[in-house]
Scaffold this motif. Sequence first.
Motif, mmCIF file in Angstrom:
data_model
loop_
_atom_site.group_PDB
_atom_site.id
_atom_site.type_symbol
_atom_site.label_atom_id
_atom_site.label_comp_id
_atom_site.label_asym_id
_atom_site.label_seq_id
_atom_site.Cartn_x
_atom_site.Cartn_y
_atom_site.Cartn_z
ATOM 1 N N LEU A 164 15.726 7.058 0.659
ATOM 2 C CA LEU A 164 14.825 7.981 1.350
ATOM 3 C C LEU A 164 13.387 7.779 0.884
ATOM 4 N N VAL A 165 13.189 7.645 -0.432
ATOM 5 C CA VAL A 165 11.844 7.421 -0.971
ATOM 6 C C VAL A 165 11.341 6.023 -0.577
ATOM 7 N N LEU A 166 12.240 5.050 -0.567
ATOM 8 C CA LEU A 166 11.847 3.691 -0.167
ATOM 9 C C LEU A 166 11.358 3.658 1.280
ATOM 10 N N MET A 167 12.007 4.402 2.173
ATOM 11 C CA MET A 167 11.568 4.447 3.565
ATOM 12 C C MET A 167 10.208 5.127 3.707
ATOM 13 N N ASP A 168 9.930 6.095 2.826
ATOM 14 C CA ASP A 168 8.590 6.697 2.810
ATOM 15 C C ASP A 168 7.532 5.643 2.527
ATOM 16 N N ALA A 169 7.774 4.834 1.502
ATOM 17 C CA ALA A 169 6.812 3.798 1.132
ATOM 18 C C ALA A 169 6.676 2.743 2.236
ATOM 19 N N GLU A 170 7.797 2.342 2.820
ATOM 20 C CA GLU A 170 7.752 1.330 3.871
ATOM 21 C C GLU A 170 7.026 1.837 5.113
ATOM 22 N N ARG A 171 7.228 3.105 5.433
ATOM 23 C CA ARG A 171 6.539 3.666 6.601
ATOM 24 C C ARG A 171 5.029 3.668 6.393
ATOM 25 N N ALA A 172 4.574 4.057 5.202
ATOM 26 C CA ALA A 172 3.136 4.059 4.919
ATOM 27 C C ALA A 172 2.588 2.635 4.907
ATOM 28 N N TRP A 173 3.342 1.688 4.341
ATOM 29 C CA TRP A 173 2.880 0.294 4.305
ATOM 30 C C TRP A 173 2.777 -0.296 5.709
ATOM 31 N N SER A 174 3.780 -0.052 6.547
ATOM 32 C CA SER A 174 3.744 -0.607 7.904
ATOM 33 C C SER A 174 2.602 -0.022 8.713
ATOM 34 N N TYR A 175 2.297 1.264 8.491
ATOM 35 C CA TYR A 175 1.163 1.867 9.187
ATOM 36 C C TYR A 175 -0.143 1.213 8.733
ATOM 37 N N ALA A 176 -0.233 0.904 7.428
ATOM 38 C CA ALA A 176 -1.433 0.234 6.913
ATOM 39 C C ALA A 176 -1.601 -1.145 7.547
ATOM 40 N N MET A 177 -0.506 -1.892 7.689
ATOM 41 C CA MET A 177 -0.593 -3.219 8.301
ATOM 42 C C MET A 177 -0.938 -3.128 9.794
ATOM 43 N N ASP A 228 29.481 4.370 -13.003
ATOM 44 C CA ASP A 228 28.888 5.461 -12.239
ATOM 45 C C ASP A 228 27.416 5.239 -11.939
ATOM 46 N N SER A 229 26.809 4.127 -12.355
ATOM 47 C CA SER A 229 25.388 3.906 -12.130
ATOM 48 C C SER A 229 25.119 3.631 -10.657
ATOM 49 N N LEU A 230 23.924 4.053 -10.221
ATOM 50 C CA LEU A 230 23.510 3.843 -8.833
ATOM 51 C C LEU A 230 22.810 2.500 -8.711
ATOM 52 N N SER A 231 22.943 1.891 -7.542
ATOM 53 C CA SER A 231 22.320 0.589 -7.294
ATOM 54 C C SER A 231 21.737 0.573 -5.891
ATOM 55 N N LEU A 232 20.601 -0.089 -5.763
ATOM 56 C CA LEU A 232 19.941 -0.207 -4.455
ATOM 57 C C LEU A 232 19.294 -1.589 -4.361
ATOM 58 N N GLU A 233 19.730 -2.367 -3.389
ATOM 59 C CA GLU A 233 19.155 -3.702 -3.176
ATOM 60 C C GLU A 233 17.838 -3.535 -2.412
ATOM 61 N N ILE A 234 16.770 -3.264 -3.132
ATOM 62 C CA ILE A 234 15.495 -2.889 -2.491
ATOM 63 C C ILE A 234 14.954 -4.026 -1.641
ATOM 64 N N LEU A 235 14.803 -5.206 -2.213
ATOM 65 C CA LEU A 235 14.202 -6.323 -1.470
ATOM 66 C C LEU A 235 15.068 -6.735 -0.290
ATOM 67 N N GLN A 236 16.371 -6.775 -0.481
ATOM 68 C CA GLN A 236 17.255 -7.157 0.608
ATOM 69 C C GLN A 236 17.200 -6.155 1.759
ATOM 70 N N ILE A 237 17.160 -4.871 1.419
ATOM 71 C CA ILE A 237 17.123 -3.826 2.458
ATOM 72 C C ILE A 237 15.842 -3.922 3.279
ATOM 73 N N ILE A 238 14.706 -4.047 2.608
ATOM 74 C CA ILE A 238 13.443 -4.055 3.358
ATOM 75 C C ILE A 238 13.293 -5.344 4.158
ATOM 76 N N LYS A 239 13.776 -6.477 3.642
ATOM 77 C CA LYS A 239 13.652 -7.729 4.383
ATOM 78 C C LYS A 239 14.526 -7.715 5.636
ATOM 79 N N GLU A 240 15.757 -7.236 5.500
ATOM 80 C CA GLU A 240 16.631 -7.161 6.670
ATOM 81 C C GLU A 240 16.083 -6.188 7.708
ATOM 82 N N SER A 241 15.582 -5.054 7.247
ATOM 83 C CA SER A 241 15.038 -4.061 8.190
ATOM 84 C C SER A 241 13.806 -4.601 8.898
#
Length: 618
Positions: free
Chosen positions: A118-131, A48-61
């Motif tokens: 959802l939280v990961l997209m928040d962080a990515e949006r702020a990071w991309s704006y910074a870049m 029942d544990s949750l899993s999220l491929e963080i690095l793979q998701i952000i690299k593909e996106s």
Amino acid sequence: MAAEKQVPAGGGGSSSGGSGGGRGAGGEENKENERPSAGSKANKEFGDSLSLEILQIIKESQQQHGLRHGDFQRYRGYCSRRQRRLRKTLNFKMGNRHKFTGKKVTEDLLTDNRYLLLVLMDAERAWSYAMQLKQEANTEPRKRFHLLSRLRKAVKHAEELERLCESNRVDAKTKLEAQAYTAYLSGMLRFEHQEWKAAIEAFNKCKTIYEKLASAFTEEQAVLYNQRVEEISPNIRYCAYNIGDQSAINELMQMRLRSGGTEGLLAEKLEALITQTRAKQAATMSEVEWRGRTVPVKIDKVRIFLLGLADNESAIAQAESEETKERLFESMLSECRDAIQAVREELKPDQKQRDYILDGESGKVSNLQYLHSYLTYIKLSTAIKRNENMAKGLQKAVLQQQPEDDSKRSPRPQDLIRLYDIILQNLVELLQLPGLEEDRAFQKEIGLKTLVYKAYRCFFIAQSYVLVKKWSEALVLYDRVLKYADEVNSDAGAFKNSLKDLPDVQELITQVRSEKCSLQAAAILDTNDSHQTETSFQVKDNKPLVERFETFCLDPSLVTKQANLVHFPPGFQPIPCKPLFFDLALNHVAFPPLEDKLEQKTKSGLTGYIKGIFGFRS
């Protein structure tokens, strides 16, 4: 299971309309939100544990939505749209259109890994704006404050993601990836603040976690983690250099060569660091020696360039890819042009009269003019090496090419002729440098180099003539190549060291001899074929079929729509004209008098009398 729960299609489909995304892109993003975000496989392994491929998701996106071309604004728009669709799909709305109600993701809501996304997209949006702001801050320095603010926001969201991943509902791999992601963003923030110790600690933590993950999974999964380790390694060495590790600069230069250039936060800083290091060394440099003459160097820009000359040449020699070599050549030529411009500014108009005659010695130029000649020599020599490097790549393609489709244009000998023309022009300019007119050794060396490049130029001109079957011209040019090569071999005794970097003349002689044999055979075959065609088939007379019935001819055009059967329109032919009759006897006929035939009538009365008097009588 909660992490594998599917949401009906169409969730959030209408919410993508405001940010400029197309319908096709929106459909793909909706599918991303409908699936459990790369966690279903892991969920089956961990119960029942949750899993999220963080690095793979952000690299593909990032690769699919703008960062392949450095478009951070496009990626930021994608993050916003995906975040909006996730909220709608999860029914996690932040109020309504009239009132905003802030909501945070808590551990109680972790029934689906899309809350973590959802939280990961928040962080990515702020990071991309910074870049994005970092790119704009080059021309607008005030945007740097906004850049730091957005980076802090990204770190805050990453820390929230890490806190959520500490829950027992999340598997161990996702926890480690969340920690590495937070450490990466924290290191970037500290890097921008120039807090080198804190930055290197964060980057080392990120590197350690990704190395552990790479060793724990298969090779396919480890590739992604190893790529991220390679990305942050230059940042770690740069931080180490700023802390006090002087050996890190050499490792940074090697990384710069292997990667073909620096990217991200390190790009401008590394170039500035190289310039700063050379500037410190330039303080101890006071003169330079070239061709037996020592010249003082007082211009700082010239000192910095001359100090980095050896490093640039070694970097070009060690570069692995042709793109890296071309980039280093262009960088070196740009620096050389700047140094020459600095020397030109020092050559004032009143000094030009003393450039060629100084201290009463004929033919000796001033130190400043001699330094200008030296820098010009470096620029022209570098341009020759660059063009020669390009010519080598084209030669391999021309001499070893295989027949391919007509759709893809293959290299031709004509492409090389222009390169050798430019090289020969550069050699002519080298012979005209002030201060070297009496240097016989230099003149002889340049003359031999000119012969070598003339030989190669003639060879490829001959190759171009062979392609159009001009055998006589090609044979004459091959003989000219051998003549140039023999001159080089006879005069190159004392200049072998200076000519060792040039193309091999012996190899060219061997190639020409084999090409001559092939050319003679092709010329004989071509002559026989053309003679047989003219005598046996007689296609060149262009006579229509009606005029050559007595001669056998295989004319392929007879079965086409333009068959030459008869002359059309037919030509004019002479025909007899209609007879013309002329009455020539009429001119010789004498008609009989007809006066006796005329009737004489005499009129009476007063009227007749009057007419008779005035001559009106008829």
